[in-house]
Design a protein around this motif. Sequence first.
Motif: not given
Length: 69
Positions: A4-19, A29-30, A35-38
């Motif tokens: 997945n590209r979630i971390k990258i997409l979050r960075a583009v939006q300037d969102w935290t994991q909590a956001d 935690q989900a 993001e860590k493929y767990k």
Amino acid sequence: MIENRIKILRAVQDWTQADLAELLGVSRQAIISIEKYKYTPSLELAFKIAKVFNVSINEVFTLKEDDKS
């Protein structure tokens, strides 16, 4: 494995994991686990993730083929 590209997409939006977690109605935690493929999200959650980023599901998730030689 589904990548997945979630971390990258979050960075583009300037969102935290909590956001992102709050927008999706899941725990931080989900998001960390995805993001860590767990953890592989359900199909429903995968579509919600794509929708919140306003992209197609294929722009968030890709199936990585196993290299079998």
